[in-house]
Design a protein around this motif. Structure first.
Motif, PDB file in Angstrom:
ATOM      1  N   LYS A  61       0.795  -1.275   0.078  1.00 28.56           N
ATOM      2  CA  LYS A  61       0.000   0.026   0.078  1.00 28.56           C
ATOM      3  C   LYS A  61       0.846   1.186  -0.008  1.00 28.56           C
ATOM      4  CE  LYS A  61      -4.166   1.585   0.301  1.00 28.56           C
ATOM      5  NZ  LYS A  61      -5.426   1.433  -0.731  1.00 28.56           N
ATOM      6  N   LEU A  62       1.074   1.884  -1.086  1.00 24.52           N
ATOM      7  CA  LEU A  62       2.036   3.133  -1.319  1.00 24.52           C
ATOM      8  C   LEU A  62       1.294   4.203  -0.726  1.00 24.52           C
ATOM      9  CD1 LEU A  62       4.814   3.605  -2.648  1.00 24.52           C
ATOM     10  CD2 LEU A  62       3.476   4.142  -4.659  1.00 24.52           C
ATOM     11  N   SER A  63      -0.003   4.373  -0.703  1.00 18.68           N
ATOM     12  CA  SER A  63      -0.856   5.296  -0.198  1.00 18.68           C
ATOM     13  C   SER A  63      -2.063   5.319  -0.014  1.00 18.68           C
ATOM     14  CB  SER A  63      -0.441   6.601  -1.117  1.00 18.68           C
ATOM     15  OG  SER A  63      -1.455   7.922  -0.905  1.00 18.68           O
ATOM     16  N   GLU A  64      -2.619   5.854   1.217  1.00 18.18           N
ATOM     17  CA  GLU A  64      -4.014   5.660   1.585  1.00 18.18           C
ATOM     18  C   GLU A  64      -5.023   6.038   0.355  1.00 18.18           C
ATOM     19  OE1 GLU A  64      -2.936   9.564   3.318  1.00 18.18           O
ATOM     20  OE2 GLU A  64      -2.011   7.534   3.029  1.00 18.18           O
ATOM     21  N   THR A  65      -4.384   6.789  -0.653  1.00 16.77           N
ATOM     22  CA  THR A  65      -5.524   7.286  -1.766  1.00 16.77           C
ATOM     23  C   THR A  65      -5.242   6.548  -3.045  1.00 16.77           C
ATOM     24  OG1 THR A  65      -3.531   8.800  -2.646  1.00 16.77           O
ATOM     25  CG2 THR A  65      -5.250   9.629  -0.969  1.00 16.77           C
ATOM     26  N   LEU A  66      -4.325   5.284  -2.841  1.00 17.26           N
ATOM     27  CA  LEU A  66      -3.960   4.489  -4.242  1.00 17.26           C
ATOM     28  C   LEU A  66      -4.356   3.051  -3.958  1.00 17.26           C
ATOM     29  CD1 LEU A  66      -0.392   5.887  -5.069  1.00 17.26           C
ATOM     30  CD2 LEU A  66      -2.419   6.472  -6.215  1.00 17.26           C
ATOM     31  N   SER A  67      -4.409   2.452  -4.846  1.00 14.41           N
ATOM     32  CA  SER A  67      -4.975   1.100  -5.022  1.00 14.41           C
ATOM     33  C   SER A  67      -3.665   0.180  -4.414  1.00 14.41           C
ATOM     34  CB  SER A  67      -5.355   0.388  -6.255  1.00 14.41           C
ATOM     35  OG  SER A  67      -6.455   1.107  -6.824  1.00 14.41           O
ATOM     36  N   GLY A  68      -3.799  -0.889  -3.732  1.00 19.12           N
ATOM     37  CA  GLY A  68      -2.853  -1.651  -2.994  1.00 19.12           C
ATOM     38  C   GLY A  68      -2.379  -2.485  -4.371  1.00 19.12           C
ATOM     39  N   ASN A  69      -0.976  -3.017  -4.154  1.00 22.05           N
ATOM     40  CA  ASN A  69      -0.274  -3.956  -4.886  1.00 22.05           C
ATOM     41  C   ASN A  69      -0.783  -5.377  -4.468  1.00 22.05           C
ATOM     42  OD1 ASN A  69       0.887  -2.138  -6.882  1.00 22.05           O
ATOM     43  ND2 ASN A  69       2.495  -1.748  -5.496  1.00 22.05           N
ATOM     44  N   SER A  70      -1.194  -6.197  -5.067  1.00 22.38           N
ATOM     45  CA  SER A  70      -1.659  -7.580  -4.680  1.00 22.38           C
ATOM     46  C   SER A  70      -0.610  -8.671  -5.305  1.00 22.38           C
ATOM     47  CB  SER A  70      -2.988  -8.018  -5.094  1.00 22.38           C
ATOM     48  OG  SER A  70      -3.263  -8.045  -6.754  1.00 22.38           O
ATOM     49  N   CYS A  71      -0.821  -9.783  -4.865  1.00 19.94           N
ATOM     50  CA  CYS A  71      -0.089 -10.970  -5.408  1.00 19.94           C
ATOM     51  C   CYS A  71      -1.271 -12.081  -5.392  1.00 19.94           C
ATOM     52  CB  CYS A  71       1.075 -11.340  -4.672  1.00 19.94           C
ATOM     53  SG  CYS A  71       1.834 -12.724  -5.245  1.00 19.94           S
TER      54      CYS A  71
END
Length: 481
Positions: A277-287
């Protein structure tokens, strides 16, 4: 995701690996046998062999050897300080591990090259790489090494008559600045490769294509087969899908791919981030992990039963039920960092509830495919997970479901984010560690020593964060408290 088996490739040769990186030379590419390596070395096409392992954080750790020495020593195990499986992200010498400490003198373990993984690395000049299993200096497998943790679960699975075929969808953010520039700016005001949400946009991905095309083509040449690429939800967010394979092979590909994405970005003056989670305003990176079982004797799907109306075998239902029941204990291996848990936010396509569904992206487990492609997707892991450990945890959970002959509950329908009657994914690192510590099933599956090792790793990470003073605290309290 095309869920058909992709065979291993033989070594190939390329006169133009990728013009973007300026690598226009006659060079071997793909998997190498030892004889092919010897031939390449004799022709001056390879002069370096990286002997690597994966640490607890999922990073490649190892040595660069002259190719001559690697061959002359008959591919012997390489001794390495045992602290490399007892450090945190900062390479701190973490006290308290049973396996490695000042009291034990920080001795050696051995990296034993797995020659089946030997391949030329087309984005590094005249370089080959081989992944290794980790043993004691006396040759005893080191149970807490990530590759060995997965091997143990695959052995358990084989005793039940099955192999696991798996894939993972790994997301990251792309930036039009170097790693050094991003760090010097304290990762603020980052130069995302796009300024607007680009999910599926062809025009924006055309702007990103010099880098993304390099990844696709260079990975193909390294025998890391790629399905395709697309932009994801937020500005600069990317997804490149690797083709599925047997579980250990898939993990080997994933760690090489992730490392390669960074190395290629560095060479092109760009940077990437796999933070959950790069920022609370951005989508997270999943695997997201896709899994199916294959019968070792017949080759048939272990999940598909043509006599059932829904096509789901008893093994499938028990395995999925186990994955759900034991997910709280497995979550640490899916989400190993403080930041990982900030990804579990409602309405972001990241799961929050431990339910399963048929093709419903609001649940933690999604059933997909028909016939031999029947499988489920575990949507809990983030891109920061160590794939060996995440895959091992998922298989261990499923095997426990088979052993317990669990009954799979009915599929969830609707918006799982609003389902107050469905158990939540542990929402913080300390909660998942408590769940792991309380799990007799995981202690049995992974071994008491392995569970203690990773509990210590997680609790150290938790303590490091709890002692840190963050920018959020300063902004909130410096003047106003």
């Amino acid at each position: 995701m095309n869920y058909e088996f992709f065979p291993r490739r033989d070594a190939v040769r390329s006169t133009e690996i990728d013009g973007t990186l300026g690598l226009r030379r006659e060079s071997p590419a793909g998997r190498l046998t030892l004889d092919e390596l010897r031939d390449a070395v004799s022709k001056g096409e390879i002069d370096t062999v990286i002997v690597a392992m994966t640490d607890m954080q999922g990073r490649l750790i190892g040595k660069r050897l002259t190719a001559r020495f690697f061959l002359e020593t008959n591919v012997s195990p390489q001794l390495f300080c045992d602290y490399f499986l007892a450090t945190d992200m900062e390479m701190t010498l973490v006290p308290g591990y049973e396996s490695s400490s000042w009291a034990k003198g920080y001795g050696d373990f051995a990296l034993v090259p797995d020659i089946s993984t030997l391949r030329a690395i087309p984005w590094l000049p005249k370089t080959a790489l081989v992944l290794s299993d980790v043993t004691t200096s006396g040759g005893v497998p080191l149970n807490h090494s990530p590759r060995q943790v997965l091997r143990r679960q695959l052995d358990r699975l084989a005793k039940c008559g099955f192999a696991a075929d798996m894939a993972a969808e790994l997301e990251f953010y792309l930036f039009n600045q170097t790693f050094e520039e991003a760090r010097s700016g304290k990762y603020d005001n980052l130069k995302f490769s796009s300024w607007y949400p680009e999910d599926g946009h062809i025009f924006q991905t055309s702007k990103d294509e010099p880098y993304i095309r390099s990844i696709r083509n260079l990975m193909e040449l390294a025998d890391i087969p790629i399905e395709g690429s697309k932009a994801e939800c937020s500005p600069g967010q990317q997804e490149i899908n690797l083709q599925y394979a047997e579980a250990l092979e898939t993990c080997d590909r994933l760690v090489l791919y992730k490392n390669g994405c960074k190395e290629i970005a560095y060479q092109m003056g760009k940077s990437v981030s796999f933070m959950a989670k790069l920022s609370e305003t951005l989508s997270g990176n999943s695997c997201h992990i896709h899994l199916s079982l294959r019968n070792l004797e017949t080759g048939a799907s272990g999940f598909f039963d043509p006599s059932r109306e829904d096509g789901m075998s008893d093994v499938f239902k028990q395995f999925l039920a186990g994955a759900i029941k034991h997910a709280p204990a497995a979550t640490y291996f899916y989400a190993p960092n403080i930041n990982s848990y900030k990804r579990f936010t409602a309405g972001t396509f990241a799961p929050t509830r431990l339910a399963w569904s048929v093709d419903n992206r609001t649940t933690a487990y999604r059933v997909l495919g028909q016939g031999k492609s029947l499988r489920f997707e575990c949507r809990v892991p983030g891109a920061d997970a160590n794939p060996y450990l995440a895959f091992a945890a998922l298989i261990a959970s499923g095997l426990q479901g088979i052993e317990e002959e669990l009954v799979l509950q009915d599929a969830f329908a609707g918006d799982a984010y609003e389902a107050d009657n469905v158990p939540r994914i542990p929402g913080a690192l300390y909660r998942s560690l408590d769940q792991l510590e309380a799990s007799c099933a995981f202690e049995k599956a992974l071994g008491e020593d392995v569970v203690r090792h990773y509990l210590h790793c997680g609790r150290w990470e938790l303590g490091a964060f709890e002692g840190a003073v963050t920018d959020w605290e300063k902004l909130r309290l410096f003047e106003r408290c």
